[in-house]
Design a protein around this motif. Structure first.
Motif, PDB file in Angstrom:
ATOM      1  N   GLY A 106       8.960 -22.693 -59.871  1.00 19.62           N
ATOM      2  CA  GLY A 106       8.282 -21.761 -60.774  1.00 19.62           C
ATOM      3  C   GLY A 106       6.773 -21.906 -60.709  1.00 19.62           C
ATOM      4  N   ALA A 107       6.293 -23.150 -60.642  1.00 20.61           N
ATOM      5  CA  ALA A 107       4.849 -23.387 -60.560  1.00 20.61           C
ATOM      6  C   ALA A 107       4.283 -22.853 -59.251  1.00 20.61           C
ATOM      7  N   ALA A 108       5.005 -23.072 -58.161  1.00 21.80           N
ATOM      8  CA  ALA A 108       4.539 -22.603 -56.852  1.00 21.80           C
ATOM      9  C   ALA A 108       4.447 -21.084 -56.816  1.00 21.80           C
ATOM     10  N   ILE A 109       5.451 -20.409 -57.380  1.00 15.97           N
ATOM     11  CA  ILE A 109       5.438 -18.945 -57.392  1.00 15.97           C
ATOM     12  C   ILE A 109       4.311 -18.417 -58.278  1.00 15.97           C
ATOM     13  N   LEU A 115      -3.078 -16.327 -56.809  1.00 16.78           N
ATOM     14  CA  LEU A 115      -3.931 -16.263 -55.624  1.00 16.78           C
ATOM     15  C   LEU A 115      -3.847 -14.889 -54.953  1.00 16.78           C
ATOM     16  N   ILE A 116      -2.644 -14.299 -54.944  1.00 11.67           N
ATOM     17  CA  ILE A 116      -2.480 -12.959 -54.367  1.00 11.67           C
ATOM     18  C   ILE A 116      -3.354 -11.954 -55.120  1.00 11.67           C
ATOM     19  N   VAL A 117      -3.295 -11.994 -56.444  1.00 12.73           N
ATOM     20  CA  VAL A 117      -4.095 -11.073 -57.262  1.00 12.73           C
ATOM     21  C   VAL A 117      -5.585 -11.311 -57.034  1.00 12.73           C
ATOM     22  N   LEU A 118      -5.980 -12.596 -56.970  1.00 12.44           N
ATOM     23  CA  LEU A 118      -7.381 -12.930 -56.735  1.00 12.44           C
ATOM     24  C   LEU A 118      -7.871 -12.345 -55.416  1.00 12.44           C
ATOM     25  N   PHE A 119      -7.131 -12.581 -54.336  1.00 13.99           N
ATOM     26  CA  PHE A 119      -7.526 -12.066 -53.024  1.00 13.99           C
ATOM     27  C   PHE A 119      -7.462 -10.542 -52.973  1.00 13.99           C
ATOM     28  N   TYR A 120      -6.531  -9.976 -53.720  1.00 12.69           N
ATOM     29  CA  TYR A 120      -6.422  -8.514 -53.753  1.00 12.69           C
ATOM     30  C   TYR A 120      -7.723  -7.891 -54.263  1.00 12.69           C
ATOM     31  N   PHE A 121      -8.223  -8.407 -55.376  1.00 14.25           N
ATOM     32  CA  PHE A 121      -9.456  -7.834 -55.935  1.00 14.25           C
ATOM     33  C   PHE A 121     -10.679  -8.191 -55.087  1.00 14.25           C
ATOM     34  N   LEU A 122     -10.721  -9.417 -54.566  1.00 15.98           N
ATOM     35  CA  LEU A 122     -11.853  -9.804 -53.731  1.00 15.98           C
ATOM     36  C   LEU A 122     -11.955  -8.933 -52.482  1.00 15.98           C
ATOM     37  N   ILE A 123     -10.812  -8.754 -51.801  1.00 15.83           N
ATOM     38  CA  ILE A 123     -10.806  -7.951 -50.578  1.00 15.83           C
ATOM     39  C   ILE A 123     -11.082  -6.483 -50.900  1.00 15.83           C
ATOM     40  N   PHE A 137       0.622  -7.435 -51.813  1.00 16.48           N
ATOM     41  CA  PHE A 137       1.737  -7.649 -52.736  1.00 16.48           C
ATOM     42  C   PHE A 137       3.076  -7.707 -51.991  1.00 16.48           C
ATOM     43  N   ILE A 138       3.148  -7.027 -50.849  1.00 13.76           N
ATOM     44  CA  ILE A 138       4.345  -7.163 -50.006  1.00 13.76           C
ATOM     45  C   ILE A 138       4.404  -8.569 -49.431  1.00 13.76           C
ATOM     46  N   VAL A 139       3.228  -9.080 -49.022  1.00 11.66           N
ATOM     47  CA  VAL A 139       3.170 -10.468 -48.542  1.00 11.66           C
ATOM     48  C   VAL A 139       3.609 -11.422 -49.649  1.00 11.66           C
ATOM     49  N   GLY A 140       3.163 -11.155 -50.873  1.00  9.46           N
ATOM     50  CA  GLY A 140       3.552 -11.987 -52.005  1.00  9.46           C
ATOM     51  C   GLY A 140       5.051 -11.968 -52.253  1.00  9.46           C
ATOM     52  N   ALA A 141       5.656 -10.783 -52.095  1.00 11.28           N
ATOM     53  CA  ALA A 141       7.109 -10.683 -52.272  1.00 11.28           C
ATOM     54  C   ALA A 141       7.831 -11.521 -51.224  1.00 11.28           C
ATOM     55  N   GLY A 142       7.338 -11.475 -49.984  1.00 13.17           N
ATOM     56  CA  GLY A 142       7.953 -12.279 -48.925  1.00 13.17           C
ATOM     57  C   GLY A 142       7.815 -13.768 -49.190  1.00 13.17           C
ATOM     58  N   LEU A 143       6.623 -14.189 -49.667  1.00 15.99           N
ATOM     59  CA  LEU A 143       6.428 -15.600 -49.979  1.00 15.99           C
ATOM     60  C   LEU A 143       7.307 -16.043 -51.141  1.00 15.99           C
TER      61      LEU A 143
END
Length: 228
Positions: A106-109, A115-123, A137-143
């Motif tokens: 749970g912590a890892a997810i 981090l996904i959200v952070l990089f999403y806004f930065l990029i 977000f597709i990458v996040g789903a796969g992870l």
């Protein structure tokens, strides 16, 4: 089937040196397998299925034979020594508790999605690519699928019986298929947006179907190893 187990053990030790320690190891293996076979029969399994279940717990014994040869001494139990995974699980049993696995997963997810959200806004803000940055977000789903699969592997691997091995292979097959299709969708949109080739990019779904057939076939063969 008990005679078949005897023959199986004889075959394992056909090239082993005739030493007292090796003979004791052979008797220990035979006794363990016969006891497990009786347990399976008492649990309602057919003789064929019980035999497959018992044999499925065995690995390569050549290392064990080499260790006890000439020593007359075996430090650990058979199945602990024959499986490094079992020793690892035993040493770090406090880590691999069901509650700890869920907490770590749970912590890892949670960290991964932050981090996904952070990089999403930065990029998106830095490159003004809101039309494609959502692919993160597709990458996040796969992870997420991958992290859940790792948790299932650790949890199920604590049991070394045939049923657990089959269940583990099915879990990996399902997760592999999910990750593969998420990759197909990711590359479909990535190729389509970058190359403006919507008329041909759909072909990637045909490739995905071929990959799915291969995955199903490979895991069907692997699972059949543990079925009578």
């Amino acid at each position: 089937m008990r005679s078949a187990i005897n023959s199986y053990v004889d075959n394992l030790f056909k090239d082993a040196p005739a030493e007292p320690a090796v003979n004791e190891l052979k008797e220990e293996i035979l006794s363990n397998l016969q006891a497990r076979y009786d347990d399976c029969i008492n649990a309602g399994m057919t003789p064929q299925r019980a035999y497959a279940a018992v044999i499925g717990t065995m690995g390569d014994v050549s290392g064990l034979i080499a260790q006890v040869s000439g020593s007359g001494f075996c430090e650990e139990g058979l199945f602990e020594k024959s499986s490094p995974k079992s020793r690892l699980m035993k040493k770090y049993a406090y880590v691999f508790k069901e509650s700890n696995i869920k907490a770590i997963k749970g912590a890892a997810i949670a960290i991964m999605w932050l981090l996904i959200v952070l990089f999403y806004f930065l990029i998106s803000y830095s490159n003004y690519c809101w039309d494609t940055s959502w692919l993160l977000f597709i990458v996040g789903a796969g992870l997420t699928v991958g992290i859940n699969m790792i948790g299932d592997v650790i949890r199920i691997s604590k049991n070394d019986d045939t049923e657990s091995r089959i269940k583990l292979l099915k879990k990996i097959r399902g997760s592999s298929s999910a990750i593969m299709w998420l990759m197909v969708v990711f590359f479909y949109f990535a190729i389509s947006f970058n190359g403006a080739s919507w008329d041909i990019s759909w072909i990637i779904f045909i490739l995905g179907t071929i990959a799915q057939i291969i995955i199903n076939t490979v895991f069907k063969v692997l699972i059949s190893r543990f079925k009578p």
